[in-house]
Design an enzyme around this catalytic site. Structure first.
Site, short mmCIF file in Angstrom:
data_model
loop_
_atom_site.label_atom_id
_atom_site.label_comp_id
_atom_site.label_asym_id
_atom_site.label_seq_id
_atom_site.Cartn_x
_atom_site.Cartn_y
_atom_site.Cartn_z
N SER A 15 0.73 -1.11 0.08
CA SER A 15 0.12 0.01 -0.26
C SER A 15 0.94 1.36 0.10
CB SER A 15 -0.85 -0.16 1.20
OG SER A 15 -1.40 1.13 1.52
N TYR A 51 -3.03 -0.89 10.06
CA TYR A 51 -3.02 -1.23 8.64
C TYR A 51 -1.70 -1.03 7.74
CZ TYR A 51 -4.25 -1.41 3.72
OH TYR A 51 -4.16 -1.66 2.40
#
Length: 264
Positions: free
Chosen positions: A141, A154
């Site tokens: 990400s 996350y």
């Protein structure tokens, strides 16, 4: 003589990026193994792709948040018919500030984002090295380069993916196995809704289609790019990042502390 088509296993294949990978690979002549929790959606996708592209598709329902689900997929990689490509796409975001984290939600996310990815990567890399070829794509990400309130869990999970994959690349060198680290930004899928956000909160110029992301990833394989950051204009920026990292690494283990820590 029948032509043996390459076979790709895609996790999180029932929607979003995983579904687009499956659709694209089906169009380019790959047989598929589709993995996700929702068997009905997997079967519907498999039926449509098999009919349209005349390929063979295995449907493998599995919850990668559960050990049994992960082992079902790992055993398929280790002992079933050869897999030429693994796309570790399954993952999601459980977000909150650290002091307010729901630890059970954090743990559940880490099981999918970290443990499942690591186990499937291990199974695939071992078998691919044995046969001298194969491709693994692990999806991180863009938040690995950022620190934002509410994103510690996350973001850290995707930092694990980044580090784990880069180590895999070192270990796979010279084996015939390609390992790609894919670093998406904001992608137009239901990921954000599931995470409690809304795509409308992002400026349109920051949102990429899943189709473009997948095209960039597969094109990067052709170009020999181990790291794919689809919207990065010049990979020299990544090279500079890696060089700066190496400069720090060269000085993290010395026999004395830096001069600034001496009194006076």
């Amino acid at each position: 003589m029948a032509i043996e088509r390459p076979r790709a296993l895609v996790t999180g294949a029932s929607s979003g990026i995983g579904r687009v990978y499956a659709e694209h690979l089906a169009r380019t002549g790959h047989d598929l193994i589709l993995v996700a929790r929702r068997a009905d959606r997997l079967q519907a996708l498999a039926d449509a792709l098999a009919q349209e592209h005349r390929i063979e598709i295995e449907v493998l329902p599995a919850d990668l948040g559960e050990s049994d689900g992960v082992e079902t997929v790992a055993r398929r990689i280790e002992a079933g018919a050869r897999i030429d490509m693994l796309i570790n796409n399954a993952g999601y975001a459980a977000r909150a500030r650290v002091a307010e984290l729901d630890f059970a939600a954090l743990e559940a996310m880490l099981r999918v984002n970290i443990l499942a990815l690591a186990r499937l990567s291990q199974a695939a890399l071992k078998r691919m090295i044995e046969v001298g070829r194969g491709t693994i794509i692990n999806i991180a990400s863009g938040t690995v380069f950022m620190q934002m309130p509410g994103n510690a869990g996350y973001g850290a999970s995707k930092n694990f993916v980044t580090a784990f994959t880069r180590h895999m690349q070192v270990e796979a060198a010279g084996t015939g196995v390609r390992v790609q680290l894919l670093v998406p930004g904001v992608i137009a899928t239901d990921f954000h809704e599931v995470a409690g956000n809304d795509l409308a909160n992002f400026p349109p110029e920051r949102v990429m289609s899943a189709e473009d992301l997948v095209v960039a990833s597969l094109r990067a394989l052709e170009l020999g790019e181990e790291v794919c950051i689809p919207s990065l204009p010049d990979m020299a920026a990544w090279d500079a990042y890696a060089d700066a990292e190496a400069g720090v690494a060269a000085n993290v283990s010395r026999d004395r502390i830096a001069p600034r820590y001496h009194a006076g």
